[in-house]
Design a protein around this motif. Structure first.
Motif, mmCIF file in Angstrom:
data_model
loop_
_atom_site.group_PDB
_atom_site.id
_atom_site.type_symbol
_atom_site.label_atom_id
_atom_site.label_comp_id
_atom_site.label_asym_id
_atom_site.label_seq_id
_atom_site.Cartn_x
_atom_site.Cartn_y
_atom_site.Cartn_z
ATOM 1 N N GLY A 150 0.788 -1.235 0.000
ATOM 2 C CA GLY A 150 0.000 0.000 0.000
ATOM 3 C C GLY A 150 0.814 1.277 0.000
ATOM 4 O O GLY A 150 0.248 2.371 -0.099
ATOM 5 N N ALA A 151 2.146 1.174 0.100
ATOM 6 C CA ALA A 151 2.950 2.406 0.141
ATOM 7 C C ALA A 151 2.831 3.187 -1.161
ATOM 8 O O ALA A 151 2.612 4.406 -1.149
ATOM 9 C CB ALA A 151 4.411 2.065 0.429
ATOM 10 N N VAL A 152 2.951 2.484 -2.276
ATOM 11 C CA VAL A 152 2.871 3.176 -3.569
ATOM 12 C C VAL A 152 1.475 3.779 -3.728
ATOM 13 O O VAL A 152 1.322 4.958 -4.077
ATOM 14 C CB VAL A 152 3.201 2.218 -4.742
ATOM 15 N N ALA A 153 0.449 2.979 -3.425
ATOM 16 C CA ALA A 153 -0.925 3.466 -3.559
ATOM 17 C C ALA A 153 -1.147 4.691 -2.682
ATOM 18 O O ALA A 153 -1.761 5.677 -3.110
ATOM 19 C CB ALA A 153 -1.912 2.356 -3.187
ATOM 20 N N ALA A 154 -0.624 4.669 -1.466
ATOM 21 C CA ALA A 154 -0.822 5.801 -0.544
ATOM 22 C C ALA A 154 -0.106 7.047 -1.037
ATOM 23 O O ALA A 154 -0.501 8.169 -0.706
ATOM 24 C CB ALA A 154 -0.326 5.425 0.857
ATOM 25 N N GLY A 155 0.932 6.876 -1.832
ATOM 26 C CA GLY A 155 1.694 8.038 -2.311
ATOM 27 C C GLY A 155 1.173 8.638 -3.597
ATOM 28 O O GLY A 155 1.638 9.692 -4.033
ATOM 29 N N LEU A 156 0.212 7.983 -4.218
ATOM 30 C CA LEU A 156 -0.271 8.470 -5.517
ATOM 31 C C LEU A 156 -0.908 9.853 -5.413
ATOM 32 O O LEU A 156 -0.518 10.790 -6.126
ATOM 33 C CB LEU A 156 -1.278 7.477 -6.129
ATOM 34 N N ALA A 157 -1.887 9.982 -4.538
ATOM 35 C CA ALA A 157 -2.617 11.252 -4.439
ATOM 36 C C ALA A 157 -1.695 12.418 -4.077
ATOM 37 O O ALA A 157 -1.721 13.457 -4.748
ATOM 38 C CB ALA A 157 -3.769 11.121 -3.446
ATOM 39 N N PRO A 158 -0.849 12.276 -3.047
ATOM 40 C CA PRO A 158 0.041 13.402 -2.712
ATOM 41 C C PRO A 158 0.931 13.818 -3.869
ATOM 42 O O PRO A 158 1.312 14.980 -3.984
ATOM 43 C CB PRO A 158 0.884 12.854 -1.554
ATOM 44 N N LEU A 159 1.259 12.894 -4.759
ATOM 45 C CA LEU A 159 2.101 13.243 -5.903
ATOM 46 C C LEU A 159 1.273 13.639 -7.121
ATOM 47 O O LEU A 159 1.810 13.852 -8.216
ATOM 48 C CB LEU A 159 3.019 12.069 -6.275
ATOM 49 N N GLY A 160 -0.023 13.720 -6.948
ATOM 50 C CA GLY A 160 -0.896 14.133 -8.049
ATOM 51 C C GLY A 160 -1.049 13.068 -9.122
ATOM 52 O O GLY A 160 -1.393 13.369 -10.263
ATOM 53 N N LEU A 161 -0.814 11.821 -8.767
ATOM 54 C CA LEU A 161 -0.941 10.734 -9.747
ATOM 55 C C LEU A 161 -2.295 10.059 -9.596
ATOM 56 O O LEU A 161 -2.843 9.979 -8.495
ATOM 57 C CB LEU A 161 0.174 9.698 -9.535
#
Ligand SMILES: Nc1ncnc2c1ncn2[C@@H]1O[C@H](COP(=O)(O)OP(=O)(O)O)[C@@H](O)[C@H]1O
Ligand SMILES: N[C@@H](CCC(=O)OP(=O)(O)O)C(=O)O
Length: 435
Positions: free
Chosen positions: A111-122
């Motif tokens: 879930g780390a990648v998934a959790a980082g998507l929104a903050p990076l605008g992805l």
């Protein structure tokens, strides 16, 4: 994903009920050793009949005391692919229940990648490794923050454990990881494990966390591995295709024949797909650890020993730890091709590999490195620890003197010792490549 299985697993799968959320050398004198070799020790676990240990049944799952729970990205994210705090909270509630019963829990969470998507605008998982790593770097902190807060509501502390495939491959690191995990559990802290995505490379990477979870289960001597996903069970084919159905239990490799597994589901955030889960389940089962593969929303039922998901029976005996590590945690540094007598000696009689039984050497390795042992057709037979460097072995085969070590090699000509061999068994299920 490596297709390594041990010989230890046994044999009759039954299909279960419904189709709900379907989204879901020997006698050759050339090969005789002039000095007495160590007594042959059977690699890994011998078949079920060799053991008097009672078989652990699904209902016994409720008695498990040391439990590894792995949850995939697909089960922690909403339809938009973003981390869904509600799903984390639901999982933590179940795990806190185990904790209150005095059980030890290790959570392996993707879930780390998934959790980082929104903050990076992805909006979707990026294809580029460095972008995935950037997302994981941001997301891992958010993931741990959410777990910390949720477990905190029950008065439970969490500890982050980030591992790379390289850590597990090195035996001293493997032991270090075990020490840390056991200490955390002793302190009443719930370890939350993930791959250290930020430093993982394409070459040395778990990618999905299923194999990592199986290795962690062995590391801590778990008596249950629960693999949670967004599908209710292992299906005998693509769950979205007509005519397929869930499989209730896997008693051994033979039960996997005819089962087709595909790549990740439509969540778009999972990485390993069902093949990785089956491989991981078989790995843990070969280590004597029963496995339940179930839907995240059935976690409580699965942990209570209820009829949900797919139950993978454990081998009745745990293999020697060193052989499990060798077969499942190492990456081969080269390959030694054996003649037919030596293949038979290794497979059937637990004999060492003598240099006279070697027909070819591939790759570069040093003494002590893990290498794959293959038959004349190139099929992997086993993994072993080389006692000679590849260069020395090649010189020996060419009849050239081996500097320094020559006399020792000729006096005790084992290329791989009998006790350093972990046999492979073929995997009979098919990877379809589509989920
Ligand atoms: N034989 C099969 N049985 C069950 N699921 C399968 C099978 N083959 C492919 N899949 C797909 O695998 C998906 C789970 O893998 P993945 O997306 O990597 O999940 P996770 O994020 O939980 O690791 C399911 O959603 C399903 O669509
Ligand atoms: N370490 C990665 C795991 C990637 C992943 O999606 O794994 P999985 O859901 O287990 O198939 C992460 O935390 O995003």
């Amino acid at each position: 994903m490596e297709q390594v299985a041990t010989e230890s697993i046994l044999n009759d799968s039954r299909r279960a009920g419904t189709k709900r959320e379907r989204h879901v050398a020997e006698s050759d004198p050339r090969t005789r050793c002039p000095t007495a070799p160590p007594p042959p020790r059977r690699a890994l676990v011998t078949p079920e009949s060799a053991s008097d240990e009672p078989r652990v049944e699904r209902a016994d799952v409720a008695q498990a005391h040391r439990i590894v729970v792995k949850i995939g990205s697909s089960s922690l994210t909403s339809d938009s692919g973003r981390l869904d705090p509600g799903r984390l909270a639901a999982l933590v509630e179940v795990l806190a229940g185990l904790y209150r019963q005095g059980k030890s829990v290790v959570l392996v969470s993707s879930g780390a990648v998934a959790a980082g998507l929104a903050p990076l605008g992805l909006t979707a998982r990026p294809a580029e490794l460095s972008a995935q790593q950037a997302a994981a770097s941001v997301g891992q902190g958010l993931l741990m923050g959410t777990y910390g807060a949720e477990f905190g509501r029950y008065g439970i502390q969490v500890g982050q454990v980030l591992l790379t495939a390289g850590d597990i491959t090195r035996r001293d690191h493997y032991h270090n990881a075990r020490r840390t995990l056991k200490k955390l559990m002793l302190l009443g802290i719930v370890p939350v494990v993930n791959e250290n995505d930020v430093v993982a490379t394409h070459e040395v990477r778990f990618g999905d966390n299923d194999r990592l979870a199986a290795l962690v289960a062995e590391l801590i001597g778990a008596d249950l591995l629960l693999l949670l996903s967004d599908v209710e069970a292992l299906y005998d084919g693509d769950p979205l295709a007509a005519g397929t159905g869930p499989v209730a239990e896997i008693r051994g490799p033979a039960d996997l024949a005819g089962i087709r597994t595909g790549t990740p589901g439509r969540s778009g955030v999972g990485t390993g797909g069902m093949g990785a889960k089956v491989q991981a389940a078989m790995t843990a089962a070969s280590a004597g650890i029963p496995v339940v593969l179930a839907a995240a929303w059935h976690a409580a039922r699965a942990l209570a020993g209820g009829e949900t998901g797919t139950y993978f029976h454990a081998a009745r005996q745990r293999p020697a730890e060193q052989l499990f590590w060798l077969a499942h945690a190492t990456a081969p540094q080269g390959r030694i091709v054996l003649d037919a007598d030596t293949v038979r000696g290794v497979r059937e009689h637990g004999r060492p590999v003598l240099w006279t039984g070697v027909s070819a050497v591939e790759g570069q390795f040093t003494a002590g490195d893990p290498v794959d042992l293959a038959d004349g057709a190139g099929r992997p037979v086993a993994r072993g620890l080389a006692r000679l460097a590849s260069g020395d072995l090649i010189r020996l085969l060419a009849g050239s003197p081996v500097p320094d070590e020559g006399s020792a090699v000729l006096a005790y000509p084992e290329v791989v010792g009998a006790q350093d061999v972990a046999l492979f068994a073929p995997h009979p299920y098919a990877e379809t490549g589509s989920g």
